[in-house]
Design a protein around this motif. Structure first.
Motif, mmCIF file in Angstrom:
data_model
loop_
_atom_site.group_PDB
_atom_site.id
_atom_site.type_symbol
_atom_site.label_atom_id
_atom_site.label_comp_id
_atom_site.label_asym_id
_atom_site.label_seq_id
_atom_site.Cartn_x
_atom_site.Cartn_y
_atom_site.Cartn_z
ATOM 1 N N PHE A 20 0.891 -1.157 -0.057
ATOM 2 C CA PHE A 20 0.002 -0.007 -0.016
ATOM 3 C C PHE A 20 0.731 1.345 -0.032
ATOM 4 C CE2 PHE A 20 -2.267 -3.342 2.283
ATOM 5 C CZ PHE A 20 -3.275 -3.481 1.626
ATOM 6 N N ASP A 22 2.992 4.506 -1.987
ATOM 7 C CA ASP A 22 2.461 5.703 -2.787
ATOM 8 C C ASP A 22 2.800 5.242 -4.230
ATOM 9 O OD1 ASP A 22 3.333 7.289 0.297
ATOM 10 O OD2 ASP A 22 1.284 7.237 -0.539
ATOM 11 N N ASN A 136 5.981 3.189 3.763
ATOM 12 C CA ASN A 136 5.030 3.060 4.840
ATOM 13 C C ASN A 136 5.623 2.200 6.383
ATOM 14 O OD1 ASN A 136 2.624 4.391 4.317
ATOM 15 N ND2 ASN A 136 2.114 2.710 2.962
ATOM 16 N N THR A 197 4.639 8.637 4.515
ATOM 17 C CA THR A 197 3.739 8.537 3.286
ATOM 18 C C THR A 197 3.213 9.955 3.201
ATOM 19 O OG1 THR A 197 1.487 7.280 2.879
ATOM 20 C CG2 THR A 197 1.855 8.130 5.029
ATOM 21 N N ASP A 198 2.186 10.118 2.322
ATOM 22 C CA ASP A 198 1.430 11.130 2.024
ATOM 23 C C ASP A 198 0.079 11.014 2.462
ATOM 24 O OD1 ASP A 198 1.032 9.831 -0.326
ATOM 25 O OD2 ASP A 198 1.108 11.739 -1.689
ATOM 26 N N HIS A 207 -3.978 6.631 6.590
ATOM 27 C CA HIS A 207 -2.590 6.430 6.325
ATOM 28 C C HIS A 207 -1.474 6.043 7.319
ATOM 29 C CE1 HIS A 207 -3.033 7.535 2.139
ATOM 30 N NE2 HIS A 207 -3.871 8.286 2.320
ATOM 31 N N GLU A 210 -2.038 2.115 7.843
ATOM 32 C CA GLU A 210 -1.213 1.778 6.951
ATOM 33 C C GLU A 210 0.156 1.499 7.451
ATOM 34 O OE1 GLU A 210 -3.246 2.431 2.579
ATOM 35 O OE2 GLU A 210 -1.632 3.781 3.002
#
Ligand code: CO
Ligand code: CO
Ligand code: CO
Length: 318
Positions: A20, A22, A136, A197-198, A207, A210
């Motif tokens: 998962f 980006d 992540n 992450t963004d 997020h 994740e």
């Protein structure tokens, strides 16, 4: 649905679709890995030039979230050329182009199709040193979490669509969505960031979840430290919460624990889907204050919002 497809194994594949993350990362040689990502969506503001900027900033963000530098970008366009003035498309593309330029990347063309509703975004290619890829996974117990943009763009966009606020009041949010995460990523490069992450459609908590799963770690979030855009809470009270926030909350109900002192509405804000949101950086306590300072020196609105704890796959908010 990707989990239904066979898993591909290749020693050059550093980040695939199963974590998962980006973007995907492919090792070219000992010093260079390729980062590839694609993103596009329907207009969230009326101004086509601004929409182009926001969509492009959002697409480029996935390269920054992986610790990389964007090199090239291609336009992805769906447009109702029979019913909408083609000049509008020109404005969208100009907005995207200006962000690609600002990112120091090159625009290589793209592809368009006829469609009832306009859609725009980019496929972006970037590079990163294979040892410097941020994902992540990797957060360590005791790490601080830094968020680099305030939350609430989903709620503001909904209020804008519902005409509860005008362009003037949405200006701060729109500018924030059009802002590249380049400065944040650049500042982060001088620090030992363990995970990144963004924040986009899955919201802050999505997020974080994740990141918690990928890193087999948990997070504690300090509600009082979370930055929100102006008027977000008030607009949420007036019902301007996008459907995605409720879907995110539903999806995350078994892994997120919210302390009673936080109202249901306050909690809902943490699930708000963000468009072109900030980076979420995990960094050691020793480095956190210095990174915060470096981010703010670059004009980034960064805050420490929580920390990593030993509670795998869980996020606790108090
Ligand atoms: Co992303
Ligand atoms: Co993305
Ligand atoms: Co992400």
């Amino acid at each position: 649905m990707l989990s239904l497809l066979p898993v591909q194994k290749d020693e050059r594949l550093l980040v695939g679709s199963e974590t998962f993350d980006d973007a995907g990362v492919y090792k070219l040689d000992e010093s260079t890995a390729l980062i590839q990502t694609v993103d596009f969506f329907t207009p969230i503001v009326d101004d086509p030039y601004l929409f182009g900027q926001i969509a492009a900033a959002n697409s480029l963000s996935d390269i920054y979230a992986m610790g990389g530098k964007p090199l090239t970008a291609m336009n992805i366009v769906a447009f109702p050329a029979k019913t909408l003035d083609i000049k509008i498309l020109g404005e969208i593309l100009k907005g995207g182009f200006d962000k690609i330029q600002e990112a120091g990347a090159l625009m290589l063309g793209g592809h368009s199709v006829e469609d009832n509703e306009p859609k725009y975004g980019l496929s972006v290619t970037g590079i990163v040193h294979p040892d410097k890829v941020k994902t992540n996974a990797g957060s360590r117990v005791g790490d601080k979490l830094i968020l680099t943009k305030p939350l609430g763009t989903g709620i503001i966009s909904t209020a804008l669509k519902g005409e509860l606020i005008g362009d003037e009041e949405a200006r701060e949010a729109v500018a924030l969505m059009a802002e590249l995460n380049a400065g944040a990523a650049q500042a982060a490069q001088d620090f030992n960031v363990s995970a990144c992450t963004d924040i986009t459609g899955f919201g802050l908590l999505g997020h974080m979840y994740e990141m918690a799963c990928a890193g087999k770690i948990g997070f504690h979030l300090d509600y009082s430290q979370i930055p929100f855009l102006k008027r977000v809470k008030e607009l949420a009270e007036e019902g301007m919460v996008p459907g995605g926030a409720y879907r995110n909350r539903d999806y995350l109900k078994t892994c997120v624990e919210i302390k009673d002192s936080i109202s249901e509405l306050e909690a809902l804000l943490l699930y708000d889907p963000q468009t072109s949101g900030g980076l979420l950086l995990s960094v050691s306590t020793e480095e956190a204050e210095n990174l915060l300072r470096a981010l703010r020196e670059k004009g980034v609105r960064a805050d420490i919002i929580g920390e990593a704890v030993n509670n795998p796959g869980k996020v606790i908010v108090s």
